[in-house]
Scaffold this active site. Structure first.
Site, PDB file in Angstrom:
ATOM      1  N   ARG A   1     -12.727  12.822   7.567  1.00  0.00           N
ATOM      2  CA  ARG A   1     -13.626  13.811   6.782  1.00  0.00           C
ATOM      3  C   ARG A   1     -14.925  12.918   6.815  1.00  0.00           C
ATOM      4  O   ARG A   1     -15.374  11.724   7.455  1.00  0.00           O
ATOM      5  CB  ARG A   1     -13.306  13.927   5.438  1.00  0.00           C
ATOM      6  CG  ARG A   1     -13.010  12.266   4.644  1.00  0.00           C
ATOM      7  CD  ARG A   1     -12.828  12.594   3.242  1.00  0.00           C
ATOM      8  NE  ARG A   1     -12.217  11.201   2.630  1.00  0.00           N
ATOM      9  CZ  ARG A   1     -12.827  10.328   2.408  1.00  0.00           C
ATOM     10  NH1 ARG A   1     -14.242  10.167   2.528  1.00  0.00           N
ATOM     11  NH2 ARG A   1     -12.310   9.148   1.878  1.00  0.00           N
TER      12      ARG A   1
ATOM     13  N   GLY B   1      -8.776   5.724  -1.598  1.00  0.00           N
ATOM     14  CA  GLY B   1      -9.723   5.380  -2.497  1.00  0.00           C
ATOM     15  C   GLY B   1      -9.205   4.227  -3.573  1.00  0.00           C
ATOM     16  O   GLY B   1      -9.476   4.152  -4.532  1.00  0.00           O
ATOM     17  N   GLY B   2      -8.457   3.323  -2.895  1.00  0.00           N
ATOM     18  CA  GLY B   2      -8.018   2.180  -3.727  1.00  0.00           C
ATOM     19  C   GLY B   2      -6.730   2.558  -4.516  1.00  0.00           C
ATOM     20  O   GLY B   2      -6.191   1.649  -5.191  1.00  0.00           O
TER      21      GLY B   2
ATOM     22  N   GLU C   1     -12.064   2.447   9.725  1.00  0.00           N
ATOM     23  CA  GLU C   1     -12.391   1.349   8.739  1.00  0.00           C
ATOM     24  C   GLU C   1     -11.725   0.207   9.328  1.00  0.00           C
ATOM     25  O   GLU C   1     -10.315   0.039   9.533  1.00  0.00           O
ATOM     26  CB  GLU C   1     -11.737   1.603   7.481  1.00  0.00           C
ATOM     27  CG  GLU C   1     -12.387   3.045   6.807  1.00  0.00           C
ATOM     28  CD  GLU C   1     -12.510   3.075   5.490  1.00  0.00           C
ATOM     29  OE1 GLU C   1     -12.522   2.060   4.709  1.00  0.00           O
ATOM     30  OE2 GLU C   1     -12.887   4.125   4.883  1.00  0.00           O
TER      31      GLU C   1
ATOM     32  N   LYS D   1       0.674  -1.133   0.068  1.00  0.00           N
ATOM     33  CA  LYS D   1      -0.188   0.086   0.083  1.00  0.00           C
ATOM     34  C   LYS D   1       0.756   1.173   0.030  1.00  0.00           C
ATOM     35  O   LYS D   1       1.961   1.308   0.620  1.00  0.00           O
ATOM     36  CB  LYS D   1      -1.014   0.013   1.351  1.00  0.00           C
ATOM     37  CG  LYS D   1      -2.064  -0.954   1.086  1.00  0.00           C
ATOM     38  CD  LYS D   1      -2.830  -0.758   2.469  1.00  0.00           C
ATOM     39  CE  LYS D   1      -3.847  -1.679   2.614  1.00  0.00           C
ATOM     40  NZ  LYS D   1      -4.650  -1.407   3.965  1.00  0.00           N
TER      41      LYS D   1
ATOM     42  N   HIS E   1     -15.642  -5.448   4.972  1.00  0.00           N
ATOM     43  CA  HIS E   1     -15.134  -4.165   5.200  1.00  0.00           C
ATOM     44  C   HIS E   1     -16.042  -3.650   6.031  1.00  0.00           C
ATOM     45  O   HIS E   1     -17.203  -3.074   5.488  1.00  0.00           O
ATOM     46  CB  HIS E   1     -14.664  -3.608   4.028  1.00  0.00           C
ATOM     47  CG  HIS E   1     -13.918  -2.297   3.883  1.00  0.00           C
ATOM     48  ND1 HIS E   1     -13.018  -1.847   3.158  1.00  0.00           N
ATOM     49  CD2 HIS E   1     -14.179  -1.316   4.723  1.00  0.00           C
ATOM     50  CE1 HIS E   1     -12.466  -0.842   3.368  1.00  0.00           C
ATOM     51  NE2 HIS E   1     -13.388  -0.315   4.374  1.00  0.00           N
TER      52      HIS E   1
END
Length: 461
Positions: free
Chosen positions: A294, A166-167, A277, A160, A210
């Site tokens: 946000r 956002g992927g 998350e 990552k 998720h």
């Protein structure tokens, strides 16, 4: 406390319209900003006043901090709401607002910076006792160190971009011989998308759920959570369908995950709206993934099941007010499911599409909500994200919510533009989705490229 009388929204499209709706209901005037491509956009017309930012590319308009600050000062705005995307998680923007004497509707620049870096966020969460996915987030960024770390963690691993979201900048590496290629690709995308080539490694949890927890904190030491959202149905790590509550989360697990998120929020002295998350494995173990500092795209499902206006909460907290409710006063009732309408062709590798909406009708009614910034004749350009609207179905239980979403998608009219509407109908009509057992592997498993190439399943329409 500082009263907000005029609010500039540093965004466009459906989220700008969504924020304006709440602001106007609170008696707050609004300022829209717009690029050349959005000169006739609905969000511009909806605002009390509007200011041009510049050319169509976001890098020359919506992402230019100095122009947005100038627009806010010149219109005598009291505050700035960043929405999501663009500058919403940009610490420099939050700081620039503060330095200009503007209220930034979001957390402090310190919190944005702290949680915006995945490596530092994981270190902070681990120190706070939050369960984290086993991985590597060290300063040594050499290929050799990542090779040794991957062998220690065990394949498959997730590479990552540390500053990502956002992927973007994410690669699943299944075998050692594919690691170097994955590192190179993630570094390149991280540098290109976020200006940073820093990477982290995580153990890849196969087909998890998720799950995210919505939190709110004020500047008086109060923190609450609003339950969870299930965002498992994704394409290339980008969310497609979200729901609240999660079919996989029991009341006991909800309480446990909520308590974890609240404790983590307090540990970093956070204020405003935030989302933790998590990945939930098949044994119901959960692991911290990231924190979004946000408002989330999928916030409407939380609003539908709690009856609360999350944008209003954001504005009140930024004004210095305490949280409107305590934890015992927040409850989850019924079910809500959101589908993201994209201007893309799912049956041709999800190719982005542009064009003019020759006819647009947003479905509304009992149990149906549509958030959008569209109108008939509006042109969808290649300059911005392809998500153009969100359709939400809600009701007393999950099947009612699903049926209402199905009806909402059927009644939505999007003529003149290719969208993923029929694909969304196919997803929510699939037996795996109806059973509430879909994981992050749902689309890849049941809608592989070969199957999609055959065209839409008109039986689900």
């Amino acid at each position: 406390m500082r009263k907000i009388s005029k609010l500039l929204i540093a965004n466009r499209g459906e989220i700008a319209c969504r924020i304006m709706k709440t602001a106007h209901s609170m008696g707050i005037d609004t300022v829209a900003v717009y690029s050349e491509a959005d000169a006739d956009a609905p969000h511009r017309k909806m605002a009390t006043e509007a200011v041009a930012l510049g050319p169509s590319p976001a890098s020359e308009s919506y992402l230019v901090i100095e122009r947005i600050i100038t627009a806010a000062v010149q219109t005598n705005a009291d505050a700035v709401h960043p929405g999501y995307g663009f500058l919403s998680e940009n610490a420099a923007f939050a700081k620039a607002c503060e330095e200009a004497g503007l209220i930034f509707i979001g957390p402090s620049p310190r919190a944005i910076s702290l949680m915006g870096n995945k490596a530092e966020a994981k270190r902070q969460m681990a120190a706070a006792g939050v369960p984290c996915v086993p991985g590597y987030e060290g300063e040594d960024q050499s290929d050799d160190r990542f090779v040794s770390a991957s062998n220690e963690i065990g394949f498959p691993v997730m590479v990552k971009a540390s500053a990502g979201g956002g992927g973007r900048g994410m690669r699943v590496v299944s075998k050692p011989e594919k690691l170097l290629k994955g590192l190179t690709a993630a570094r390149s995308e991280g540098e290109r998308s976020f200006g940073s080539a820093e990477l982290i490694l995580e153990k890849a949890i196969i087909e998890p759920r998720h799950i995210e927890i919505q939190v709110f904190a004020d500047n008086h030491g109060n923190v609450v959570h609003m339950g969870e959202r299930d965002c498992s149905i994704q394409r290339r790590h980008q969310k497609v369908i979200e729901e609240a509550p999660s079919p996989a989360v029991s009341p006991e697990l909800r309480e446990k995950m909520g308590a974890t998120a609240v404790a983590a929020t307090k540990a970093i002295n956070y204020s405003g709206a935030g989302t933790f998350e998590f990945l939930l494995d098949q044994d119901k173990n959960y692991y911290f993934l990231e924190m979004n500092t946000r408002l989330q795209v999928e916030h409407p499902v939380t609003e539908c099941v709690t009856g609360l206006d999350l944008v209003e909460w954001q504005i009140r907290i930024a004004s210095g007010e305490p949280l409107p409710l305590s934890q015992k006063d927040i409850s989850v009732r019924g079910h809500a499911i959101e589908a993201r309408l994209y201007s893309e062709d799912p049956y041709k590798s999800f190719l982005p599409k542009v064009g003019i909406l020759s006819e647009w009708f947003a479905a509304e009614g009992e149990g149906i909500r549509t958030d959008h910034g569209l109108e008939t004749g509006f042109e969808i350009t290649p300059f911005y994200d392809g998500m153009i609207a969100k359709i939400v179905g809600y009701g007393a239980n999950r099947e009612t919510a699903r049926a209402n979403l199905q009806e909402g998608l059927r009644r939505t009219i999007d003529k003149g533009l290719t969208t993923n509407r029929l694909f969304l109908l196919s997803c929510i009509a699939h037996k795996e989705f109806i059973a509430g057992s879909a994981t992050t592997g749902f689309i890849e498993t049941y809608f592989p490229k070969k199957k999609l190439a055959e065209g839409p399943d008109l039986n689900s329409k």
